[in-house]
Design an enzyme around this catalytic site. Structure first.
Site, PDB file in Angstrom:
ATOM      1  CE  LYS A  81      -7.407   1.511   3.498  1.00 20.13           C
ATOM      2  NZ  LYS A  81      -6.148   2.029   4.072  1.00 20.13           N
ATOM      3  CD  GLU A 129      -2.754   1.108   2.566  1.00 16.46           C
ATOM      4  OE1 GLU A 129      -2.364   0.508   3.582  1.00 16.46           O
ATOM      5  OE2 GLU A 129      -3.868   1.677   2.491  1.00 16.46           O
ATOM      6  CB  CYS A 146      -4.741  -1.545   4.171  1.00 18.46           C
ATOM      7  SG  CYS A 146      -3.752  -1.590   5.690  1.00 18.46           S
TER       8      CYS A 146
HETATM    9  N1  LIG Z   1      -3.687   1.071   7.392  1.00 21.45           N
HETATM   10  C1  LIG Z   1      -4.876   0.505   7.285  1.00 21.45           C
HETATM   11  O1  LIG Z   1      -5.622   0.779   6.365  1.00 21.45           O
HETATM   12  C2  LIG Z   1      -5.374  -0.502   8.250  1.00 21.45           C
HETATM   13  C3  LIG Z   1      -4.671  -0.762   9.510  1.00 21.45           C
HETATM   14  O2  LIG Z   1      -3.546  -0.360   9.766  1.00 21.45           O
HETATM   15  C4  LIG Z   1      -5.439  -1.565  10.478  1.00 21.45           C
HETATM   16  O3  LIG Z   1      -6.561  -1.992  10.148  1.00 21.45           O
HETATM   17  O4  LIG Z   1      -4.975  -1.781  11.584  1.00 21.45           O
END
Ligand SMILES: NC(=O)CC(=O)C(=O)O
Length: 297
Positions: free
Chosen positions: A114, A38, A160
């Site tokens: 996302k 990401e 994520c």
């Molecule tokens: N960074 C993210 O989108 C998610 C994350 O770090 C988490 O769910 O914990």
């Protein structure tokens, strides 16, 4: 399948060089599908998303979207499929956290924005640093379940925080995915606690391979500290590959027929009791609590 856990610099050209070197290495190790983390070319902080944002339009140009153009060129040059981690995408005055998927000719064949934005507020407790993050201050959320037909199987893509939503994984599974890929950047609070268990959980839920690919952890302690630990989990929920937090490249085999075998051995998809379940997943619902009880993040 190749996993590129690369270092992210404030200098985008350096991040792109890191990604390129890792991709080429993964290809040299035999990968036919390569995944990045990401925000692989943008420091992970809301203050940077707009500044590092790229505007996509076909044909891709190095001026408007250098990350996407580089990935497209590499996919074509090496004849590999690429899940391009994610990039801040500008459209109109909005910014999205977007993953582009390139086929082996360099064409964009998938675009996942996302969907679930990372808005959390966890106070420090013993052994657990505080983490407060509010992507929605800057980002807009996507609204689609993203699927791409690879030559080997159908792949679902999330980013994520999307992995925390079993409903999203089950949607991809219901639409035929046997491989779920999540570029991600968990942190040093949620990562040790949840990264592996969520990946294995989604693999059990969907009886699919789950690949989660992170940027490497920054050496600068003032930066967001990505957890790293890029992972591949098989449909039996075994960890096939797990990185540490440094930059690196890993290659492992994905056998879509293994998903078919596990699905026949433990046939949960045929045993669902549709009439039994409460439709918890209604948009915006939270435990039936009135709006007034919603946490203010
Ligand atoms: N960074 C993210 O989108 C998610 C994350 O770090 C988490 O769910 O914990």
């Amino acid at each position: 399948m190749g996993f590129c856990q690369t270092a992210v610099s404030k200098d985008k050209a350096v991040s792109l060089e890191n990604a390129k070197a890792a991709l080429v290495k993964a290809v040299g190790m035999g990968a036919e599908l390569v995944v990045l983390g990401e925000m692989f070319s943008c420091p992970y902080a809301t203050k940077f998303f707009r500044e590092y944002g790229e505007r996509f339009s076909e044909p891709l140009s190095a001026e408007a979207c250098p990350s996407a153009k580089m990935l497209s060129d590499l996919a074509k040059e090496h004849g590999v499929w690429i899940v391009g981690g994610s990039i801040p995408e500008l459209e109109g005055d909005k910014v999205y956290n977007t993953c582009l998927v390139f086929d082996s000719k360099g064409a964009v064949v998938g675009r996942h924005r996302k969907a679930h934005l990372f808005d959390i507020d966890v106070p420090a407790t013993e052994g657990r640093p505080a983490i407060k993050f509010k992507e929605s201050d800057v980002l807009s959320g996507g609204e689609q379940v993203t699927l791409v037909d690879l030559p080997w199987c159908r792949m679902g893509v999330g980013i994520c925080y999307d992995i925390r939503f079993p409903e999203y994984a089950l949607s991809m599974r219901g639409l035929g995915a046997k491989l779920l890929v999540y570029p991600g950047a968990f942190n040093m609070t949620t990562g040790p606690a949840h990264w592996s268990v969520l990946s294995r959980g989604r693999a059990v839920d969907t009886q699919a391979y789950v690949a989660v690919v992170s940027p490497a952890r920054s050496e600068d302690k003032d930066d967001y500290q990505a957890y790293g630990h890029s992972l591949l989990v098989n449909p039996w929920a075994e960890v096939v590959v797990e990185a540490e937090h440094e930059p690196g490249v890993w290659v492992a085999e994905v056998d879509p027929a293994e998903a078919d075998r596990i699905r026949m051995q433990v046939p949960t998809s045929f045993q669902k009791l549709g009439g039994l379940y409460v439709p918890y997943a209604a948009r915006g619902a939270g435990d039936g609590a009135p709006e007034a009880k919603r946490p203010k993040l």
